[in-house]
Write a protein that holds these residues in place. Structure first.
Motif, PDB file in Angstrom:
ATOM      1  N   ILE A  16       0.646  -1.234   0.014  1.00  0.00           N
ATOM      2  CA  ILE A  16      -0.211  -0.173   0.043  1.00  0.00           C
ATOM      3  C   ILE A  16       0.884   1.097   0.004  1.00  0.00           C
ATOM      4  N   SER A  17       0.481   2.461  -1.155  1.00  0.00           N
ATOM      5  CA  SER A  17       1.141   3.476  -0.760  1.00  0.00           C
ATOM      6  C   SER A  17       0.370   4.161  -1.869  1.00  0.00           C
ATOM      7  N   HIS A  18       1.004   5.675  -1.009  1.00  0.00           N
ATOM      8  CA  HIS A  18       0.207   7.077  -2.028  1.00  0.00           C
ATOM      9  C   HIS A  18       0.938   6.841  -3.689  1.00  0.00           C
ATOM     10  N   PRO A  19       0.355   6.974  -4.176  1.00  0.00           N
ATOM     11  CA  PRO A  19       1.024   7.349  -5.653  1.00  0.00           C
ATOM     12  C   PRO A  19       2.667   7.907  -6.051  1.00  0.00           C
ATOM     13  N   ASP A  20       2.838   7.313  -6.493  1.00  0.00           N
ATOM     14  CA  ASP A  20       5.389   8.201  -6.377  1.00  0.00           C
ATOM     15  C   ASP A  20       5.132   7.341  -5.537  1.00  0.00           C
ATOM     16  N   ALA A  21       5.303   7.076  -4.727  1.00  0.00           N
ATOM     17  CA  ALA A  21       6.414   6.789  -3.528  1.00  0.00           C
ATOM     18  C   ALA A  21       6.914   5.229  -3.829  1.00  0.00           C
ATOM     19  N   GLY A  22       6.857   4.958  -4.839  1.00  0.00           N
ATOM     20  CA  GLY A  22       8.018   3.839  -5.959  1.00  0.00           C
ATOM     21  C   GLY A  22       7.598   2.427  -5.432  1.00  0.00           C
ATOM     22  N   LYS A  23       5.639   2.386  -5.138  1.00  0.00           N
ATOM     23  CA  LYS A  23       5.320   0.855  -5.393  1.00  0.00           C
ATOM     24  C   LYS A  23       5.678  -0.044  -6.825  1.00  0.00           C
ATOM     25  N   THR A  24       5.433   0.515  -7.911  1.00  0.00           N
ATOM     26  CA  THR A  24       5.714   0.403  -8.970  1.00  0.00           C
ATOM     27  C   THR A  24       7.379  -0.922  -9.148  1.00  0.00           C
ATOM     28  N   VAL A  43       8.602  -4.257 -15.979  1.00  0.00           N
ATOM     29  CA  VAL A  43       7.327  -4.221 -15.111  1.00  0.00           C
ATOM     30  C   VAL A  43       6.473  -2.420 -15.314  1.00  0.00           C
ATOM     31  N   LYS A  44       7.785  -1.648 -15.049  1.00  0.00           N
ATOM     32  CA  LYS A  44       7.669  -0.709 -15.645  1.00  0.00           C
ATOM     33  C   LYS A  44       7.448  -0.591 -17.017  1.00  0.00           C
ATOM     34  N   ALA A  45       7.667  -0.487 -17.501  1.00  0.00           N
ATOM     35  CA  ALA A  45       7.855  -0.477 -19.417  1.00  0.00           C
ATOM     36  C   ALA A  45       6.181  -0.537 -19.272  1.00  0.00           C
ATOM     37  N   ARG A  46       5.519  -1.661 -18.731  1.00  0.00           N
ATOM     38  CA  ARG A  46       4.286  -2.081 -18.650  1.00  0.00           C
ATOM     39  C   ARG A  46       3.170  -1.614 -18.450  1.00  0.00           C
ATOM     40  N   LYS A  47       3.843  -0.703 -17.496  1.00  0.00           N
ATOM     41  CA  LYS A  47       2.748   0.450 -16.829  1.00  0.00           C
ATOM     42  C   LYS A  47       2.429   1.691 -17.530  1.00  0.00           C
ATOM     43  N   ALA A  48       3.787   1.792 -18.147  1.00  0.00           N
ATOM     44  CA  ALA A  48       3.657   3.215 -19.463  1.00  0.00           C
ATOM     45  C   ALA A  48       2.998   2.451 -20.936  1.00  0.00           C
ATOM     46  N   GLY A  88      -2.902   2.676  -7.273  1.00  0.00           N
ATOM     47  CA  GLY A  88      -3.140   3.803  -7.230  1.00  0.00           C
ATOM     48  C   GLY A  88      -3.528   5.132  -8.241  1.00  0.00           C
ATOM     49  N   HIS A  89      -3.574   5.914  -8.215  1.00  0.00           N
ATOM     50  CA  HIS A  89      -3.888   6.865  -9.422  1.00  0.00           C
ATOM     51  C   HIS A  89      -5.619   7.504  -9.224  1.00  0.00           C
ATOM     52  N   GLN A  90      -5.496   7.392 -11.176  1.00  0.00           N
ATOM     53  CA  GLN A  90      -6.985   7.649 -11.240  1.00  0.00           C
ATOM     54  C   GLN A  90      -7.477   5.783 -11.277  1.00  0.00           C
ATOM     55  N   ILE A 138      10.675   2.171   3.931  1.00  0.00           N
ATOM     56  CA  ILE A 138      10.472   4.217   3.593  1.00  0.00           C
ATOM     57  C   ILE A 138      11.407   4.191   2.276  1.00  0.00           C
ATOM     58  N   ASN A 139      11.288   4.485   1.033  1.00  0.00           N
ATOM     59  CA  ASN A 139      11.824   4.544  -0.121  1.00  0.00           C
ATOM     60  C   ASN A 139      12.693   6.004   0.011  1.00  0.00           C
ATOM     61  N   LYS A 140      13.829   6.221  -1.016  1.00  0.00           N
ATOM     62  CA  LYS A 140      14.442   6.731  -1.640  1.00  0.00           C
ATOM     63  C   LYS A 140      14.908   7.082  -0.653  1.00  0.00           C
ATOM     64  N   MET A 141      15.723   6.702   0.063  1.00  0.00           N
ATOM     65  CA  MET A 141      16.504   7.073   0.680  1.00  0.00           C
ATOM     66  C   MET A 141      17.422   7.841   0.066  1.00  0.00           C
ATOM     67  N   ASP A 142      18.096   7.527  -1.046  1.00  0.00           N
ATOM     68  CA  ASP A 142      19.402   7.319  -2.276  1.00  0.00           C
ATOM     69  C   ASP A 142      18.929   9.034  -2.161  1.00  0.00           C
ATOM     70  N   ARG A 143      17.598   9.923  -2.084  1.00  0.00           N
ATOM     71  CA  ARG A 143      17.891  11.668  -2.029  1.00  0.00           C
ATOM     72  C   ARG A 143      17.699  11.960  -0.189  1.00  0.00           C
ATOM     73  N   ALA A 144      17.431  13.011  -0.351  1.00  0.00           N
ATOM     74  CA  ALA A 144      17.279  14.142   0.361  1.00  0.00           C
ATOM     75  C   ALA A 144      16.158  13.800   0.993  1.00  0.00           C
ATOM     76  N   ASP A 195      22.571   1.509 -12.966  1.00  0.00           N
ATOM     77  CA  ASP A 195      21.623   1.289 -13.933  1.00  0.00           C
ATOM     78  C   ASP A 195      20.316   1.158 -13.334  1.00  0.00           C
ATOM     79  N   HIS A 196      20.070   2.068 -12.622  1.00  0.00           N
ATOM     80  CA  HIS A 196      18.520   1.791 -11.890  1.00  0.00           C
ATOM     81  C   HIS A 196      18.355   0.694 -11.576  1.00  0.00           C
ATOM     82  N   GLY A 197      19.767   0.129 -10.446  1.00  0.00           N
ATOM     83  CA  GLY A 197      19.585  -1.276 -10.127  1.00  0.00           C
ATOM     84  C   GLY A 197      19.063  -2.278 -11.316  1.00  0.00           C
TER      85      GLY A 197
HETATM   86  P1  G4P Z   1       4.644   4.259  -7.528  1.00  0.00           P
HETATM   87  O1  G4P Z   1       4.506   3.040  -8.302  1.00  0.00           O
HETATM   88  O2  G4P Z   1       4.427   4.078  -6.293  1.00  0.00           O
HETATM   89  O3  G4P Z   1       3.626   5.387  -8.561  1.00  0.00           O
HETATM   90  O4  G4P Z   1       5.731   5.006  -8.307  1.00  0.00           O
HETATM   91  P2  G4P Z   1       7.126   4.233  -9.147  1.00  0.00           P
HETATM   92  O5  G4P Z   1       7.177   2.702  -8.825  1.00  0.00           O
HETATM   93  O6  G4P Z   1       6.341   3.960 -10.743  1.00  0.00           O
HETATM   94  O7  G4P Z   1       8.522   5.384  -8.877  1.00  0.00           O
HETATM   95  C1  G4P Z   1       6.976   6.567  -8.970  1.00  0.00           C
HETATM   96  C2  G4P Z   1       9.336   7.681  -8.949  1.00  0.00           C
HETATM   97  O8  G4P Z   1       9.272   7.129  -8.029  1.00  0.00           O
HETATM   98  C3  G4P Z   1       9.589   7.071 -10.093  1.00  0.00           C
HETATM   99  O9  G4P Z   1      10.689   8.011 -11.350  1.00  0.00           O
HETATM  100  C4  G4P Z   1      10.718   5.701  -9.602  1.00  0.00           C
HETATM  101  O10 G4P Z   1      11.393   5.826 -10.658  1.00  0.00           O
HETATM  102  C5  G4P Z   1      11.009   6.826  -8.928  1.00  0.00           C
HETATM  103  N1  G4P Z   1      11.408   5.942  -7.492  1.00  0.00           N
HETATM  104  C6  G4P Z   1      11.321   4.861  -7.019  1.00  0.00           C
HETATM  105  N2  G4P Z   1      11.981   4.005  -6.554  1.00  0.00           N
HETATM  106  C7  G4P Z   1      13.172   5.166  -6.202  1.00  0.00           C
HETATM  107  C8  G4P Z   1      14.023   5.616  -5.096  1.00  0.00           C
HETATM  108  O11 G4P Z   1      14.189   4.852  -3.925  1.00  0.00           O
HETATM  109  N3  G4P Z   1      15.374   6.208  -4.626  1.00  0.00           N
HETATM  110  C9  G4P Z   1      14.235   7.194  -5.775  1.00  0.00           C
HETATM  111  N4  G4P Z   1      15.716   8.295  -5.878  1.00  0.00           N
HETATM  112  N5  G4P Z   1      13.447   7.498  -7.148  1.00  0.00           N
HETATM  113  C10 G4P Z   1      12.667   6.463  -6.458  1.00  0.00           C
HETATM  114  P3  G4P Z   1      10.251   8.988 -12.392  1.00  0.00           P
HETATM  115  O12 G4P Z   1      10.637   9.947 -12.389  1.00  0.00           O
HETATM  116  O13 G4P Z   1       8.375   9.020 -12.486  1.00  0.00           O
HETATM  117  O14 G4P Z   1      10.046   7.425 -13.579  1.00  0.00           O
HETATM  118  P4  G4P Z   1      11.091   7.101 -13.770  1.00  0.00           P
HETATM  119  O15 G4P Z   1      12.089   8.050 -14.750  1.00  0.00           O
HETATM  120  O16 G4P Z   1      12.896   6.163 -12.938  1.00  0.00           O
HETATM  121  O17 G4P Z   1      10.804   5.968 -14.856  1.00  0.00           O
END
Ligand code: G4P
Length: 531
Positions: A16-24, A43-48, A88-90, A138-144, A195-197
């Motif tokens: 469960i998450s809010h859109p864009d938190a990184g669930k995909t 999977v990401k490509a599939r989403k698009a 999530g999303h719409q 808690i995701n995206k710790m590579d950023r601030a 390579d984005h892992g």
């Molecule tokens: P969602 O399914 O919850 O909506 O999220 P999704 O995985 O699509 O991720 C949303 C955006 O956050 C994507 O960026 C994704 O690359 C980025 N993201 C996910 N996990 C992390 C993380 O651990 N660290 C950072 N820095 N970013 C993360 P985007 O710009 O929308 O897509 P893309 O250009 O990367 O494909």
């Protein structure tokens, strides 16, 4: 393997998450570690893209999104894992909520920079209601990110759940160094991938006592880390598996899904702590997942949008016994014996025919119209049933009517059918001579689905007028019937009756809802209706 062993190795959960938190991204990385995909990105490509997999969903193809949630299965270290997708999303809809009724645990993904967001709160409430164990990543710790203590505090205050820190981040200002793993008592160093892992990453670990640690993470971070760990050990929650399993304490992990950092550690820990399929309550008491008799319930029906193929897909969560192809089962609501010929299971991008399945597994059954949401399917006796799935509050409302009034009969039968199937909620306006219908949905996309399906299946074009209501509350009648006529409400609050003739109030705002409660001291409102 015996049924007991099969059940024990299963873990069925939703993210469960809010859109864009990184669930995909997270889902994809879990599939990568589970060997279900070899390179992240698919999977990401599939989403698009407009995708080939769900060709029964015309609307999905048109919009290139996934309308209803699906499920993915993979194996890892001897475990069999089912991830239920909650979009999530719409495409957020009642299915998103109902999917949680088929899960045994939830993974709550939070963006470290944003903290707890609205959709997370909504989904969390459903998990809470069901007593699901919740694991927080808690995701995206590579950023601030925000300070970890702030995030922990917010989780406790906003969601009302205490957390146990499993690992602690080092460097939160966009200079992430890694985490301290409290269980293994080791520092796990972050290495930025190229390579984005896309491929699995190796983990570099060291100990707190390592003399070279200061060099690796910087002397000030080393000192800070030592203090943080001492503080956590002193004042933090203590770990209690029983509380975790009861959904009262959430194990908390920090990581970065995109770089794979912390994903495998999380997965291993989750598999160890999360429960295998849980017993399910029926009208005849608890059903153990290891019971030999097959039983399942339907939690989602995905309709075919293609008029040439009227069939739908009914998603069932198996609760006990073993499923084998061509099995004959009884649909308890009608007593009909049905042969399940070609069930599907979903694996990353493709779906495949199921050869066997056990409690915790989800199967998708082609359905010419036999099933409804919450149906019990079993070989047990006549009266056995798992009961209803709760009705979740709609958030968008529209008054609907047929464009051609001569088609009214088909329109009424269509909307009732779709409401029974769980695609929409319908209400009748209270106290109005002629019957006018209000349709309520959790996600606006459900209204588009309604329009397409009424046109395709009932040959009825509809008119919809969006209404400015945002909150629907059931009037609690458990302590005696409430007289709707005497309620003191704001002039715009609408009184309606749901499909089961239960009174519901539609409010424009929280203010209007509070007003109703204040002016009618005996009034009790329910936000979710347990049937
Ligand atoms: P969602 O399914 O919850 O909506 O999220 P999704 O995985 O699509 O991720 C949303 C955006 O956050 C994507 O960026 C994704 O690359 C980025 N993201 C996910 N996990 C992390 C993380 O651990 N660290 C950072 N820095 N970013 C993360 P985007 O710009 O929308 O897509 P893309 O250009 O990367 O494909």
């Amino acid at each position: 393997m015996s049924i007991i062993e099969e059940v024990k190795r299963r873990r069925t959960f939703a993210i469960i998450s809010h859109p864009d938190a990184g669930k995909t991204t997270m889902t994809e990385k879990l599939l990568l570690y589970g060997g279900a995909i070899h390179q992240a990105g698919s999977v990401k490509a599939r989403k698009a893209q407009t995708h080939a997999t769900s060709d029964w969903m015309e609307i999905e193809k048109q919009r290139g999104i996934s309308v209803t949630s699906s499920v993915m299965q993979f194996n890892y270290n001897g475990f069999c894992i089912n991830i239920l997708d909650t979009p999530g999303h719409q495409d957020f809809s009642e299915d998103t909520y109902r999917t949680l009724c088929a899960a045994d645990a939830a993974v709550m993904l939070i963006d470290g920079a944003k903290g707890v967001e609205p959709q997370t709160i909504k989904l969390f409430k459903v998990c809470r209601m069901r007593g699901l164990p919740i694991f927080t990543f808690i995701n995206k710790m590579d950023r601030a990110s925000r300070p970890p203590l702030d995030l922990i505090d917010e989780i406790e205050k906003v969601l009302g759940i205490k957390s146990y820190v499993m690992n602690w981040p080092i460097g939160i200002h966009g200079d992430f160094k890694g985490v301290y793993n409290r269980q293994a008592k080791q520092v796990e160093l972050y290495q930025k991938g190229q390579d984005h892992g896309a491929k699995k990453a190796a983990l570099t670990v060291t100990s707190l006592e390592d003399e070279a640690l200061a060099e690796k993470i910087g002397p000030s971070y080393q000192a800070e880390l030592q203090q943080d760990i001492e503080l956590l050990d002193e004042v933090g929650e203590s770990f209690d598996l029983e509380k975790v399993r009861a959904g009262l304490l959430t194990p908390l992990y920090f990581g970065s899904a995109i770089t794979n950092f912390g994903v495998e550690t999380f997965l291993r820990s989750f598999l160890e702590l999360a429960p295998s399929p849980l017993p399910k309550m029926s009208n005849e008491g608890l059903v153990q997942p290891t019971d030999a008799d097959f039983s399942a319930f339907v939690f989602k029906i995905q309709a075919n949008m293609n008029p040439g193929h009227r069939d739908r897909l009914a998603f069932m969560r198996i609760c006990s016994g073993q499923f084998t192809p061509n099995m004959e089962v009884k649909l308890q609501r009608t007593g009909k014996i049905l042969r399940i010929v070609q069930p599907q299971q979903f694996m990353a991008q493709e779906h495949k025919a199921v050869s066997e399945a056990y409690a915790g597994d989800i199967i998708g059954v082609f359905d010419p119209g036999n099933y409804r949401i919450a149906d019990t399917v079993t070989l047990k006796n006549e009266s056995f049933s798992f009961g209803d799935i709760p009705v979740f509050p709609a958030e968008h409302f529209a008054r609907i009517s047929p464009v051609d009034s001569l088609k009214r009969k088909a329109f009424v039968s269509g909307i009732h059918q779709l409401a029974q199937e769980g695609a929409i909620q319908i209400y009748k306006e209270y106290g109005i001579g002629t019957e006018t219908y209000v349709c309520g949905v959790v996600g606006v996309l459900q209204l588009d689905v309604l329009e397409v399906r009424l046109q395709n299946e009932y040959n009825v074009a509809i008119r919809r007028q969006m209404l400015n209501y945002h909150i629907a509350s059931w009037v609690d009648q458990s302590e005696g019937e409430v007289d709707l006529d005497t309620l003191n409400l704001t002039s715009t609050t609408m009184k309606v009756l749901d499909q089961d003739e239960q009174p519901v109030l539609l409010f424009e705002s929280k203010w209007a809802q509070d007003w109703a409660l204040e002016k009618n001291p005996k009034l009790k409102l329910l936000s979710i209706r347990e049937k």
